[in-house]
Design a protein around this motif. Structure first.
Motif, short mmCIF file in Angstrom:
data_model
loop_
_atom_site.label_atom_id
_atom_site.label_comp_id
_atom_site.label_asym_id
_atom_site.label_seq_id
_atom_site.Cartn_x
_atom_site.Cartn_y
_atom_site.Cartn_z
N LEU A 286 0.83 -1.21 0.00
CA LEU A 286 0.00 0.00 0.00
C LEU A 286 0.86 1.26 0.00
N PHE A 287 2.01 1.22 0.67
CA PHE A 287 2.92 2.37 0.66
C PHE A 287 3.44 2.62 -0.74
N MET A 288 3.84 1.55 -1.42
CA MET A 288 4.34 1.69 -2.79
C MET A 288 3.24 2.25 -3.71
N LEU A 289 2.02 1.76 -3.54
CA LEU A 289 0.93 2.24 -4.37
C LEU A 289 0.60 3.70 -4.07
N HIS A 290 0.69 4.08 -2.81
CA HIS A 290 0.46 5.48 -2.42
C HIS A 290 1.46 6.39 -3.13
N ILE A 291 2.73 6.01 -3.12
CA ILE A 291 3.75 6.79 -3.82
C ILE A 291 3.48 6.79 -5.32
N GLY A 293 0.60 6.64 -6.79
CA GLY A 293 -0.49 7.57 -7.05
C GLY A 293 -0.03 9.02 -7.02
N LEU A 294 0.85 9.34 -6.07
CA LEU A 294 1.41 10.69 -6.01
C LEU A 294 2.18 11.00 -7.29
N GLN A 295 2.97 10.03 -7.76
CA GLN A 295 3.75 10.26 -8.97
C GLN A 295 2.87 10.45 -10.19
N LYS A 296 1.80 9.67 -10.28
CA LYS A 296 0.94 9.75 -11.46
C LYS A 296 0.09 11.01 -11.49
N TYR A 297 -0.44 11.40 -10.33
CA TYR A 297 -1.49 12.42 -10.34
C TYR A 297 -1.06 13.82 -9.91
N ASN A 324 10.48 17.49 -10.07
CA ASN A 324 9.87 16.28 -10.61
C ASN A 324 9.22 15.51 -9.46
N VAL A 325 8.57 14.38 -9.82
CA VAL A 325 7.92 13.55 -8.81
C VAL A 325 8.69 12.24 -8.60
N GLU A 326 10.00 12.30 -8.75
CA GLU A 326 10.84 11.16 -8.36
C GLU A 326 10.72 10.96 -6.85
N TRP A 327 11.05 9.75 -6.38
CA TRP A 327 11.03 9.50 -4.94
C TRP A 327 12.32 8.82 -4.53
N GLY A 328 12.64 8.95 -3.25
CA GLY A 328 13.84 8.33 -2.72
C GLY A 328 13.87 8.42 -1.21
N GLU A 329 14.66 7.57 -0.61
CA GLU A 329 14.80 7.55 0.84
C GLU A 329 15.87 8.56 1.28
N GLU A 330 15.53 9.37 2.26
CA GLU A 330 16.45 10.38 2.80
C GLU A 330 17.10 11.21 1.69
N ASN A 331 16.28 11.65 0.75
CA ASN A 331 16.79 12.39 -0.41
C ASN A 331 15.97 13.67 -0.58
N ARG A 332 16.57 14.82 -0.31
CA ARG A 332 15.85 16.09 -0.39
C ARG A 332 15.85 16.69 -1.79
N THR A 333 16.44 16.02 -2.76
CA THR A 333 16.42 16.55 -4.14
C THR A 333 15.25 16.00 -4.93
N PRO A 383 13.32 3.96 -6.80
CA PRO A 383 13.77 5.11 -5.99
C PRO A 383 15.08 5.67 -6.54
N VAL A 384 15.25 6.97 -6.33
CA VAL A 384 16.44 7.67 -6.81
C VAL A 384 17.48 7.73 -5.70
N LYS A 385 18.70 7.41 -6.06
CA LYS A 385 19.83 7.61 -5.15
C LYS A 385 20.69 8.71 -5.75
N GLY A 386 21.06 9.68 -4.93
CA GLY A 386 21.85 10.80 -5.44
C GLY A 386 20.98 11.93 -5.93
N ARG A 387 21.59 12.86 -6.63
CA ARG A 387 20.95 14.11 -7.05
C ARG A 387 19.87 13.85 -8.11
N ALA A 388 18.69 14.46 -7.90
CA ALA A 388 17.57 14.22 -8.80
C ALA A 388 17.14 15.44 -9.59
N TYR A 389 17.74 16.59 -9.34
CA TYR A 389 17.26 17.83 -9.99
C TYR A 389 17.32 17.74 -11.51
N GLU A 390 18.34 17.10 -12.06
CA GLU A 390 18.53 17.10 -13.51
C GLU A 390 17.78 15.95 -14.20
#
Length: 452
Positions: A286-291, A293-297, A324-333, A383-390
């Motif tokens: 359910l957590f994965m699906l919640h994320i 949904g956030l990414q899609k909508y 963007n709507v990328e996601w990652g653990e402990e990642n503020r980018t 999930p993204v590891k490292g910088r996601a801005y680009e």
């Protein structure tokens, strides 16, 4: 209903309240309503307002007539506003003993008004409740303190603190920089305590005199009410100390924007257990699906997170805001950060909303996106590891025009938010943008006046 009003009446009388500010939120987040003597407020058991205030823009204008009369009664009828006894707050800065009471809106048949932001959030929370779920949220509000500015042609600048000097440079998490405005924040904390607002921490953010107030986690409707009250409180405290407080998303050129970060999780109503964690402590489906949904909508409903043309300046390149709507653990980018936490406290932090968003609508939108993922089986990206801005995938619309077009076409969200709300909100934001396009900017005068 009478018992609830009796409780409210006792509350007002015990505190010797002489005036009541009766308010609702319009689509832009502006508090609209009436100020009433307490005895009249109790006699009338609510107030009436023209339904048209819900189609009023931030400039005070209204949407085009064809949309206006299609969505509202041609007679410009009233809606009926009933006080919520759970949304009553003292007004500590008022001269006379005053309370503000947030109201719900209904038509004359008793049906909730479809254009009301508070009703929209209630509808989304009911979707969760019908599944046996309850969302838990913890908002973080960023804002700037600025020197008082009476001329909109002049840029905003940092105010002078106790030292007599304006702040320069980046002072992230500086205690001394925050202490420059101690007298102001002592009033803020005193007033918020009187009002019962669930404030947690004060942080100095990246920009000059940019601050962040965090709220303790809790129930979404109550926290939306609290944000509405807090923004009024913060502005009043700033004025008392001869500065201004702004929740614009991007008030100062070349400085970081101001966000409303939303930490959100979902618990089982019966057991209180966090549905985002498996019994072994791992991330649940359910957590994965919640994320997912956030990414899609979120890109489809971005005008609810970024409601103004200024909101999109926060997403410009080389800013600290996620784009963007990328996601990652402990990642503020990334736009969707998963903070390190115990299984019971597992949550996702939506970092995309601006501080200028309507608190009722942005919480409704963020929770609805996650809900649609949970019931629609939308898997998230890796999930993204490292910088996601680009990163170019999962990017957001870059203009409010494009964002409004995508929102208008989002039939999945329309099923839950209602056609009337979707049309009304888009129409209000388009009317505001048309007003904006008529204004000649200082950039145009500076670079085009004598050059073209």
């Amino acid at each position: 209903m009478s018992t609830k009003l009796d409780q409210l009446s006792s509350w007002l009388k015990e505190r010797k309240i002489t005036e009541v500010e009766c308010l609702i939120s319009d689509l832009t987040g502006i508090a609209r309503g009436k100020i009433s003597p307490t005895n009249k407020f109790l006699d009338e058991k609510g107030m009436r307002l023209p339904e048209s205030v819900l189609l009023q823009t931030v400039t005070g204008d209204y949407v085009e007539d064809d949309i206006y009369y299609d969505l509202l009664d041609e007679a410009d009828i009233d809606m009926f506003c009933r006080p919520d006894e759970n949304a009553v707050f003292l007004v500590p800065w008022a001269i006379e003993p005053t309370a503000m009471v947030i109201h719900d809106t209904f038509d004359k048949q008793g049906n909730p008004i479809e254009l009301s932001p508070r009703n929209i959030l209630k509808n989304v929370l009911k979707l969760y409740a019908d599944k046996g779920w309850k969302p838990i949220v913890a908002p973080e509000m960023e804002f700037y303190l600025t020197k008082r500015n009476s001329d909109p042609d002049f840029p905003l600048v940092a105010p002078m603190g106790r030292s007599g000097r304006p702040e320069v440079g980046r002072q992230s998490f500086s205690i001394d920089a925050a202490n420059e405005f101690d007298p102001l924040f002592e009033d803020v904390y005193d007033w918020c305590e009187i009002q019962g607002l669930d404030l947690d921490t004060l942080i100095h953010e990246d920009g000059p005199a940019q601050m962040e107030i965090n709220f303790r986690h809790g129930e979404a409707l109550h926290l939306a009410d609290q944000i509405t009250v807090f923004k009024r409180t913060m502005r009043e405290a700033a004025l008392k100390h001869d500065v201004a407080a702004t929740f614009m998303a991007k008030p100062i050129t070349d400085q970081p924007g101001s966000a409303m970060h939303i930490h959100q999780s979902v618990v089982d109503i019966k057991t209180g257990k966090n549905l985002f964690s498996n019994p072994d402590g791992s991330m649940s489906e359910l957590f994965m699906l919640h994320i997912g949904g956030l990414q899609k909508y979120i890109p489809e409903l971005l005008p609810l997170f970024a409601p103004n043309v200024n909101s999109f300046r926060r997403f410009l390149p080389d800013t600290s805001a996620p784009v963007n709507v990328e996601w990652g653990e402990e990642n503020r980018t990334v736009g969707l950060r998963v903070p390190e936490a115990t299984p019971q406290n597992r949550r996702v932090e939506n970092r995309l909303a601006g501080a200028d968003a309507n608190p009722y609508l942005v919480l409704a939108a963020s929770l609805l996106c996650g809900y649609m993922g949970m019931v629609g089986d939308f898997k998230p990206s890796a999930p993204v590891k490292g910088r996601a801005y680009e990163r170019r995938n999962l990017r957001l619309p870059i203009t409010i025009e494009h964002a409004l077009e995508r929102m208008e076409a989002c039939k999945d969200a329309e099923k839950f938010l209602g056609e009337k709300f979707m049309r009304g909100y888009v129409a209000v934001k388009r009317a505001e943008h048309e007003n904006y396009k008529r204004v000649i900017s200082s950039w145009e005068r500076e670079f085009l006046l004598l050059s073209v």
